[in-house]
Write a protein that holds these residues in place. Sequence first.
Motif, PDB file in Angstrom:
ATOM      1  N   LEU A 232       1.033  -1.268   0.078  1.00  0.00           N
ATOM      2  CA  LEU A 232       0.095  -0.024   0.076  1.00  0.00           C
ATOM      3  C   LEU A 232       0.740   1.256  -0.134  1.00  0.00           C
ATOM      4  N   PRO A 233       0.413   2.359  -0.595  1.00  0.00           N
ATOM      5  CA  PRO A 233       1.026   3.454  -0.341  1.00  0.00           C
ATOM      6  C   PRO A 233       1.598   3.913   0.879  1.00  0.00           C
ATOM      7  N   GLN A 234       2.832   4.440   0.876  1.00  0.00           N
ATOM      8  CA  GLN A 234       3.605   4.884   2.065  1.00  0.00           C
ATOM      9  C   GLN A 234       2.691   6.220   2.803  1.00  0.00           C
ATOM     10  N   ARG A 235       2.796   6.062   4.132  1.00  0.00           N
ATOM     11  CA  ARG A 235       2.238   7.048   4.799  1.00  0.00           C
ATOM     12  C   ARG A 235       3.284   7.507   5.880  1.00  0.00           C
ATOM     13  N   LEU A 236       3.134   8.977   5.798  1.00  0.00           N
ATOM     14  CA  LEU A 236       4.161   9.434   6.844  1.00  0.00           C
ATOM     15  C   LEU A 236       3.550  10.059   8.266  1.00  0.00           C
ATOM     16  N   ALA A 237       4.232  10.241   9.165  1.00  0.00           N
ATOM     17  CA  ALA A 237       3.700  10.727  10.644  1.00  0.00           C
ATOM     18  C   ALA A 237       3.196  12.063  10.544  1.00  0.00           C
ATOM     19  N   ALA A 238       2.424  12.236  11.384  1.00  0.00           N
ATOM     20  CA  ALA A 238       1.916  13.647  11.588  1.00  0.00           C
ATOM     21  C   ALA A 238       2.974  14.673  11.609  1.00  0.00           C
ATOM     22  N   ALA A 239       4.094  14.590  12.362  1.00  0.00           N
ATOM     23  CA  ALA A 239       5.188  15.534  12.490  1.00  0.00           C
ATOM     24  C   ALA A 239       5.754  15.868  11.144  1.00  0.00           C
ATOM     25  N   GLU A 240       6.007  14.978  10.480  1.00  0.00           N
ATOM     26  CA  GLU A 240       6.310  14.971   8.918  1.00  0.00           C
ATOM     27  C   GLU A 240       5.271  15.796   8.226  1.00  0.00           C
ATOM     28  N   ILE A 241       4.132  15.852   8.113  1.00  0.00           N
ATOM     29  CA  ILE A 241       3.153  16.145   7.662  1.00  0.00           C
ATOM     30  C   ILE A 241       3.179  17.627   7.812  1.00  0.00           C
ATOM     31  N   THR A 242       3.072  18.069   9.152  1.00  0.00           N
ATOM     32  CA  THR A 242       3.127  19.265   9.633  1.00  0.00           C
ATOM     33  C   THR A 242       4.461  19.986   8.973  1.00  0.00           C
ATOM     34  N   GLU A 243       5.639  19.387   9.097  1.00  0.00           N
ATOM     35  CA  GLU A 243       6.856  20.057   8.538  1.00  0.00           C
ATOM     36  C   GLU A 243       6.743  20.305   6.955  1.00  0.00           C
ATOM     37  N   ALA A 244       6.166  19.485   6.377  1.00  0.00           N
ATOM     38  CA  ALA A 244       5.724  19.657   4.893  1.00  0.00           C
ATOM     39  C   ALA A 244       4.741  20.935   4.787  1.00  0.00           C
ATOM     40  N   LYS A 245       3.736  21.101   5.409  1.00  0.00           N
ATOM     41  CA  LYS A 245       2.856  22.161   5.511  1.00  0.00           C
ATOM     42  C   LYS A 245       3.477  23.499   5.821  1.00  0.00           C
TER      43      LYS A 245
END
Length: 320
Positions: free
Chosen positions: A47-60
Amino acid sequence: MGRGADAVHAERVLKVISGSDAASSALAASWRRSGRLHALDPASRTLPQRLAAAEITEAKDKLGPMLRVAQASLDRLFVAVGGVGCSVLLADRSGLVVDRRGAPCDDSTFDAWGLWTGAVWSEKVEGTNGIGTCLVEQRLLTIDRDQHFFTRNALLSCTTAPIYDEHGELAAALDVSSCRADLTEGFVRLIATAVADAARAIEAENFRHAFPAARIVLPPAGERAGVSLIAVDDGDLVVGATRAARLAFGISVEKLARPMPAADLIGRGQGENDRIEAAERAVLQRALARSGGNVSKAAKDLDMSRATLHRKMNQLGLRR
């Protein structure tokens, strides 16, 4: 797709990768990148790779103001396509989905497909797909059903457009995806138009936000005029340009680093007298607009006599 169809699709992709299939399209090039460069297996069920919440926040955080100004366009796009079973995704330049829109009744379906915030849809990890391939090729495209590299994605139809920041650099990708089996070719074209318009709107709004004190000029630039914007300061010097404007007028980073009169840039190909006349006309038009058409007030603002202003207006063919 059933197991038999999965096997047929995987075999077809492997033929293209190995070179035993002479296909030379952009799609075939993407399949070859996926198989040869990234060593992906089209039959993989991972399945597609999913990142953790902290990494999502950093990208935002890295997207900064663009993510904020994109919200209205994401909402409008979802209003246009959400009722027919489509999801709207905004991914950063690495292919990480940082925002999405979807109908609550479809959430479980899209979550299962990986069409969700935090999923990574780069070509490196997902092979040929709308977001990842758009980011590589930097163009509006549709990856429809079995055009996907992985057999597990062969029921998806994904239309994606690139988004460029105020410096003309690739910043994000805007995607509309659906797993409906009844999407017609005509409807996919309509989706492509909506996605392209929304991406241009995000670019334009982000550009205006980046140059709040500047005058934004929309020069003639053919079909790409929608995002061909130039930011001009109080001295009529160019201080910024969108990617489309940079391409249309040959504006390099080096050129922007030096003072460049907007009239010289936009009036390229005109004679010197034409450029001077155009600049004069622009000054008078702005003064008249600010005065609400009051010639006496405009003349005072321009520090000239009313008679002189009338004469110049006549010479340049201007009316109140």
